[in-house]
Write a protein that holds these residues in place. Structure first.
Motif, PDB file in Angstrom:
ATOM      1  N   THR B 274       0.864  -1.294  -0.048  1.00 60.14           N
ATOM      2  CA  THR B 274       0.069   0.155  -0.022  1.00 60.14           C
ATOM      3  C   THR B 274       0.943   1.356   0.031  1.00 60.14           C
ATOM      4  OG1 THR B 274      -1.575  -1.145   1.507  1.00 60.14           O
ATOM      5  CG2 THR B 274      -1.770   1.098   1.281  1.00 60.14           C
ATOM      6  N   ALA B 275       1.829   1.340   0.791  1.00 55.89           N
ATOM      7  CA  ALA B 275       2.706   2.447   1.053  1.00 55.89           C
ATOM      8  C   ALA B 275       3.576   2.509  -0.311  1.00 55.89           C
ATOM      9  CB  ALA B 275       3.544   2.184   2.276  1.00 55.89           C
ATOM     10  N   GLU B 276       3.978   1.855  -1.253  1.00 52.21           N
ATOM     11  CA  GLU B 276       4.699   1.872  -2.455  1.00 52.21           C
ATOM     12  C   GLU B 276       4.406   3.175  -2.936  1.00 52.21           C
ATOM     13  OE1 GLU B 276       7.524  -0.025  -3.757  1.00 52.21           O
ATOM     14  OE2 GLU B 276       7.395  -0.452  -1.748  1.00 52.21           O
ATOM     15  N   GLY B 277       5.493   4.000  -3.321  1.00 53.45           N
ATOM     16  CA  GLY B 277       5.476   5.397  -4.073  1.00 53.45           C
ATOM     17  C   GLY B 277       4.961   6.480  -3.197  1.00 53.45           C
ATOM     18  N   ALA B 278       4.794   6.242  -1.917  1.00 57.40           N
ATOM     19  CA  ALA B 278       4.322   7.347  -1.079  1.00 57.40           C
ATOM     20  C   ALA B 278       5.618   8.229  -0.893  1.00 57.40           C
ATOM     21  CB  ALA B 278       3.955   6.823   0.320  1.00 57.40           C
ATOM     22  N   TYR B 279       5.234   9.554  -0.809  1.00 54.00           N
ATOM     23  CA  TYR B 279       6.545  10.451  -0.774  1.00 54.00           C
ATOM     24  C   TYR B 279       6.747  10.946   0.620  1.00 54.00           C
ATOM     25  CZ  TYR B 279       6.306  10.776  -5.799  1.00 54.00           C
ATOM     26  OH  TYR B 279       5.990  10.488  -7.306  1.00 54.00           O
ATOM     27  N   ALA B 280       7.849  11.555   1.136  1.00 52.45           N
ATOM     28  CA  ALA B 280       8.043  12.096   2.302  1.00 52.45           C
ATOM     29  C   ALA B 280       8.972  13.318   2.308  1.00 52.45           C
ATOM     30  CB  ALA B 280       8.506  11.125   3.357  1.00 52.45           C
ATOM     31  N   THR B 281       8.609  14.327   3.055  1.00 52.12           N
ATOM     32  CA  THR B 281       9.703  15.325   3.321  1.00 52.12           C
ATOM     33  C   THR B 281      10.272  14.983   4.647  1.00 52.12           C
ATOM     34  OG1 THR B 281       7.779  16.686   4.564  1.00 52.12           O
ATOM     35  CG2 THR B 281       8.138  17.077   2.205  1.00 52.12           C
ATOM     36  N   MET B 282      11.457  15.154   4.450  1.00 47.62           N
ATOM     37  CA  MET B 282      12.448  14.697   5.553  1.00 47.62           C
ATOM     38  C   MET B 282      13.907  15.172   5.689  1.00 47.62           C
ATOM     39  SD  MET B 282      12.552  12.523   7.739  1.00 47.62           S
ATOM     40  CE  MET B 282      13.599  11.723   8.861  1.00 47.62           C
ATOM     41  N   THR B 283      14.392  15.614   6.639  1.00 49.45           N
ATOM     42  CA  THR B 283      15.759  15.774   6.884  1.00 49.45           C
ATOM     43  C   THR B 283      16.567  14.485   6.848  1.00 49.45           C
ATOM     44  OG1 THR B 283      15.486  15.592   9.293  1.00 49.45           O
ATOM     45  CG2 THR B 283      15.315  17.729   8.447  1.00 49.45           C
ATOM     46  N   GLN B 284      18.073  14.643   6.853  1.00 52.19           N
ATOM     47  CA  GLN B 284      18.420  13.542   6.428  1.00 52.19           C
ATOM     48  C   GLN B 284      18.483  12.423   7.335  1.00 52.19           C
ATOM     49  OE1 GLN B 284      19.592  16.446   6.148  1.00 52.19           O
ATOM     50  NE2 GLN B 284      21.031  16.827   4.288  1.00 52.19           N
ATOM     51  N   THR B 285      18.180  11.330   7.181  1.00 56.63           N
ATOM     52  CA  THR B 285      18.316  10.133   8.034  1.00 56.63           C
ATOM     53  C   THR B 285      19.701   9.350   7.744  1.00 56.63           C
ATOM     54  OG1 THR B 285      17.185   8.739   6.503  1.00 56.63           O
ATOM     55  CG2 THR B 285      15.993  10.024   8.206  1.00 56.63           C
ATOM     56  N   PRO B 286      19.966   8.530   8.627  1.00 56.76           N
ATOM     57  CA  PRO B 286      21.260   7.583   8.389  1.00 56.76           C
ATOM     58  C   PRO B 286      21.457   6.962   7.021  1.00 56.76           C
ATOM     59  CG  PRO B 286      20.760   7.432  10.555  1.00 56.76           C
ATOM     60  CD  PRO B 286      19.578   8.189   9.910  1.00 56.76           C
ATOM     61  N   ASP B 287      20.062   6.179   6.464  1.00 52.40           N
ATOM     62  CA  ASP B 287      20.365   5.827   5.486  1.00 52.40           C
ATOM     63  C   ASP B 287      20.181   6.443   4.229  1.00 52.40           C
ATOM     64  OD1 ASP B 287      17.997   5.869   6.865  1.00 52.40           O
ATOM     65  OD2 ASP B 287      17.158   4.026   5.849  1.00 52.40           O
ATOM     66  N   THR B 288      19.882   7.819   4.366  1.00 54.50           N
ATOM     67  CA  THR B 288      19.732   8.635   3.068  1.00 54.50           C
ATOM     68  C   THR B 288      20.905   9.471   2.915  1.00 54.50           C
ATOM     69  OG1 THR B 288      18.619  10.211   4.249  1.00 54.50           O
ATOM     70  CG2 THR B 288      17.255   8.463   3.129  1.00 54.50           C
ATOM     71  N   ILE B 289      21.968   9.600   3.963  1.00 50.51           N
ATOM     72  CA  ILE B 289      22.835  10.315   3.716  1.00 50.51           C
ATOM     73  C   ILE B 289      24.032   9.586   3.202  1.00 50.51           C
ATOM     74  CG2 ILE B 289      24.683  11.554   5.258  1.00 50.51           C
ATOM     75  CD1 ILE B 289      22.586  11.922   7.272  1.00 50.51           C
ATOM     76  N   GLN B 290      24.560  10.153   2.192  1.00 54.40           N
ATOM     77  CA  GLN B 290      25.685   9.483   1.566  1.00 54.40           C
ATOM     78  C   GLN B 290      27.087   9.527   2.339  1.00 54.40           C
ATOM     79  OE1 GLN B 290      25.615  11.533  -2.236  1.00 54.40           O
ATOM     80  NE2 GLN B 290      24.118   9.999  -3.012  1.00 54.40           N
ATOM     81  N   GLY B 291      27.801   8.399   2.420  1.00 54.32           N
ATOM     82  CA  GLY B 291      28.792   8.272   3.374  1.00 54.32           C
ATOM     83  C   GLY B 291      28.888   8.189   4.655  1.00 54.32           C
ATOM     84  N   ALA B 292      27.520   7.843   5.010  1.00 46.73           N
ATOM     85  CA  ALA B 292      27.328   7.594   6.575  1.00 46.73           C
ATOM     86  C   ALA B 292      27.383   6.168   7.143  1.00 46.73           C
ATOM     87  CB  ALA B 292      25.962   7.912   6.871  1.00 46.73           C
ATOM     88  N   GLU B 293      27.857   5.188   5.993  1.00 39.06           N
ATOM     89  CA  GLU B 293      27.917   3.828   6.074  1.00 39.06           C
ATOM     90  C   GLU B 293      28.758   3.554   7.607  1.00 39.06           C
ATOM     91  OE1 GLU B 293      28.837   5.075   3.211  1.00 39.06           O
ATOM     92  OE2 GLU B 293      27.245   4.633   2.086  1.00 39.06           O
ATOM     93  N   ASN B 294      29.888   4.183   7.850  1.00 39.46           N
ATOM     94  CA  ASN B 294      30.651   3.982   8.900  1.00 39.46           C
ATOM     95  C   ASN B 294      29.897   4.229  10.169  1.00 39.46           C
ATOM     96  OD1 ASN B 294      33.197   2.952   7.360  1.00 39.46           O
ATOM     97  ND2 ASN B 294      33.806   5.308   7.300  1.00 39.46           N
ATOM     98  N   TRP B 295      29.171   5.518  10.215  1.00 35.85           N
ATOM     99  CA  TRP B 295      28.447   5.928  11.383  1.00 35.85           C
ATOM    100  C   TRP B 295      27.601   4.734  11.405  1.00 35.85           C
ATOM    101  CZ3 TRP B 295      23.659   6.995  12.912  1.00 35.85           C
ATOM    102  CH2 TRP B 295      23.512   7.992  13.944  1.00 35.85           C
ATOM    103  N   ILE B 296      26.726   4.322  10.625  1.00 32.97           N
ATOM    104  CA  ILE B 296      25.810   3.160  10.922  1.00 32.97           C
ATOM    105  C   ILE B 296      26.303   1.908  11.331  1.00 32.97           C
ATOM    106  CG2 ILE B 296      24.017   1.929   9.767  1.00 32.97           C
ATOM    107  CD1 ILE B 296      23.748   4.173   7.572  1.00 32.97           C
ATOM    108  N   ALA B 297      27.449   1.780  11.061  1.00 30.62           N
ATOM    109  CA  ALA B 297      28.282   0.543  11.259  1.00 30.62           C
ATOM    110  C   ALA B 297      28.408   0.530  12.770  1.00 30.62           C
ATOM    111  CB  ALA B 297      29.428   0.240  10.589  1.00 30.62           C
TER     112      ALA B 297
END
Lengths: 297, 383
Positions: B274-297
């Motif tokens: 049902t939620a496929e294609g739903a949009y969101a306005t969002m400040t950056q989250t760990p998984d949308t920030i490029q180069g945050a992989e180390n931080w997430i790890a």
């Protein structure tokens, strides 16, 4: 217009189902059981747990599974209701009304935050979702699962009414509502009948909980609070202690909310519905069908 | 990479600062020894109880990293979290507890409605607040000297929403909120933008009651206005239900949610695809920030769970606080405020930091996400 009516009736049937337990308990021992909404929540969670343990079985025949879980949950929440009565209410039966009210609030918090410890604060999502195609009935969009849920509610409510008006059990309950001391003298096991009252009321709330879980999908440990409040309102509108009145009150509250949203806007809905409640109580304090004061259950 | 470089810089300044710090602060020895307390009012119970741990963990991660490098001014940092239950009354009590515990800086604040009454509590005691999540414009409008925001604000989010609505070619937009400070703020601002001549029009502005299950009455109302785009600005619990019930009611247009609804649970509650294609306005989250992989790890390694919403902002709030304490060379409120106002170019997840005169971020850093295969992924960076 027909959509508004249907929306109202559908939500109202949930309110009515939960309100019945409130009303019955009040009718029999004059206790406002604030933990009642939380039994609805407990029903939703025990249904969730059962569906979880059934695992793969659920996938193959979800409707049958949901029905089995509904029955099992009714038994489970019914027993929890009995336990709550035994622990929290029976020892206080002779105490002032205010102490009972406070233990009821205490029982409510104990259930809410106990569930939070066991199941966690995050909302849970039911593994089984009732999905169905929509029909067009007189311009209203009605889905099959709504019809199914409403039928279950109606069957449960009718069964309850038969139980109370046509059986010995029901007669005992009505008798206790009139005069518990006299009942005791007449050889009625009052404690047992009150336990049964709690069992039935709680089982109905549990059933509503499972149905809400299966239909809406999201459950959380505070879900019983608002519906408890609404059910209480429904019971008061219909005449608390009066079974047919309570059912009517639930449906009426659902309709009031639906029409309130439509005519005065979403943010004014509760003002509209509860303002109506105040007006109603000043004009008719006993509730819609509350005139049968002599025979309340 | 960015983090490593920063760490070296932090350690260097910490060393030099601690040397002179002790000399300057010799006076009040009882208060200035032991760890520097950072307070955090977050929801650990109640309707938003699941967000609190993300924020606490994010802050704790920053504190542990700073402490591993010797702390600040030669003192360790210590986090003290209090439960505000997303409730104004509880929040004020929690804030008073933190004030009584002598926290140097407050790095909490999630629900705007609950954070609002705590502002004067901290401000009166000259304790700076670096608010990681709560971002209603109502908070900014208090214009309090000690209050700073490291999350984009309501009007920045409304502007981002408007930009995407226009870009996606919608004609009639319905905005739905839950009547809480945060949600209503974004909704009303977006609606005001829509009311301006030109561009997409407003279909309706609808409010729902949070915490319920059945929103069919509201949905009937919204659909009567024939929208082709619906923007929900509340939290994910109701968001998932509303999206599902909208689709059940036959709505086929676009759907977008605000940052409070960006959570994997939204997708689960909406059910299936049902939620496929739903949009969101969002400040950056760990998984949308490029180069945050180390931080997430490192987050995962430490807490054994995925980082959730506002863990990065809380992490950044602590780092901003530490930076300010270091620059001020003390934990004195007024000195900290001027240090905070002076910070320029500290790398945060949302970009280099420079507070505006209103103590907000220069750019909100809002992006548009979309649900793809059950997960929120970046759709448009709105750059």
């Amino acid at each position: 217009m027909s959509q508004l009516i249907w929306n109202g009736l559908f939500v109202g049937s949930f309110y009515a189902l939960v309100a019945l337990g409130y009303s019955m308990v009040y009718g029999v021992i004059k206790l406002l059981n604030f933990a009642h909404g939380d039994l609805y929540m407990l029903g939703a969670f025990s249904g969730f747990a059962m569906l979880g343990t059934m695992g793969g079985l659920v996938k193959s025949s979800s409707l049958v599974a949901l029905f089995v879980v509904l029955i099992l949950t009714m038994v489970a929440t019914g027993l929890s209701g009995v336990v709550i009565e035994r622990i929290a209410y029976r020892p206080l039966r002779g105490a002032p009304r205010l102490s009972l009210l406070l233990t009821a609030v205490g029982a409510s918090f104990a259930l809410e935050y106990g569930t939070r410890i066991v199941a966690g604060p995050n909302p849970k999502v039911y593994p089984v979702r009732l999905d169905g195609t929509a029909l067009n009935v007189l311009g209203a969009r009605v889905t099959w699962q709504q019809i199914a849920l409403m039928s279950v509610s109606v069957v449960l409510m009718v069964a309850l009414n038969v139980l109370i008006t046509r059986t010995r059990q029901g007669r005992a309950m009505r008798a206790i509502a009139l005069d518990p001391k006299a009942c005791l003298l007449m050889g009625i096991d009052v404690d047992k009948v009150i336990s049964r009252t709690f069992f039935i009321g709680s089982a109905l709330a549990g059933a509503a909980g499972v149905m809400a879980g299966g239909y809406y999908g999201k459950i959380d440990f505070l879900m019983g609070f608002i519906i408890g409040l609404k059910a209480f309102t429904a019971a008061v509108i219909g005449g608390i202690g009066n079974i047919p009145g309570t059912m009517l009150g639930g449906l009426l509250l659902g309709l009031l909310e639906s029409f309130g949203t439509h005519f005065v806007g979403g943010q004014w809905r509760d003002v509209f519905a509860f303002g109506f409640l105040i007006l109603f109580l000043t004009v008719r304090p006993t509730g819609l069908l509350g005139e049968r004061v002599t025979e309340r259950v | 990479m960015r983090k490593a470089a920063l760490g070296v810089a932090l350690a260097a300044t910490a060393l030099s600062a601690s040397a002179c710090g002790q000399g300057v602060l010799g006076g009040d020895s009882k208060k200035d020894k032991g760890p520097i307390l950072l307070g955090m009012d977050i929801p650990l119970s109640g309707s938003s109880a699941d967000i609190g741990p993300y924020m606490k963990n994010g802050a704790q991660l920053a504190i542990d990293e700073l402490n591993a490098k010797g702390g600040v001014l030669g003192r360790k940092l210590q986090l003290r979290a209090e439960d505000d239950a997303c409730d104004p009354k509880t929040a004020v009590a929690a804030a008073n507890k933190l004030v009584a515990a002598n926290v140097a800086v407050s790095v909490g604040g999630y629900c705007s409605g609950a954070t609002l009454p705590t502002l004067p509590v901290f401000d009166r005691r000259k304790i700076p607040m670096i608010i990681p999540a709560a971002n209603s414009t109502e908070l900014v409008d208090q214009k309090l000297k000690h209050v700073f925001f490291v999350n984009g604000t309501g009007d920045q989010q409304a502007a981002a929403a408007m930009a995407w609505v226009t870009k996606s070619g919608a004609k009639k937009v319905a905005v739905v909120h839950d009547n809480t400070s945060y949600s209503k703020d974004i909704a009303v601002r977006t609606a005001a933008e829509l009311d301006k001549p030109g561009g997409p029009d407003k279909a309706t502005l609808e409010a729902v009651t949070p915490g319920e299950s059945d929103y069919s009455a509201n949905i009937t109302n919204v659909l009567r206005s024939n929208p082709d785009f619906i923007y929900w600005t509340g939290y994910y619990q109701e968001g998932g239900l509303i999206l599902r019930q909208l689709r059940q009611a036959g709505y086929k247009g676009k759907f977008m949610v605000g940052d409070g609804s960006v959570d994997a649970k939204l997708v689960k509650i909406a059910g299936g695809s049902t939620a496929e294609g739903a949009y969101a306005t969002m400040t950056q989250t760990p998984d949308t920030i490029q180069g945050a992989e180390n931080w997430i790890a490192s987050y995962k390694q430490k807490f054994g769970a995925e980082p959730g919403p506002y863990s990065t902002q809380s992490y950044d709030a602590v780092r901003v606080a530490a930076e300010a304490i270091k620059k001020a060379g003390s934990t004195d409120g007024d000195k900290l405020v001027s240090a905070l106002e002076g910070i320029s170019g500290l790398q945060l997840f949302s970009g280099p930091l420079k507070f505006t005169p209103q103590h907000t971020l220069t750019s909100g850093g809002f992006v548009i996400l979309v649900v793809k295969n059950g997960k929120f992924v970046l759709q448009d960076a709105l750059k």
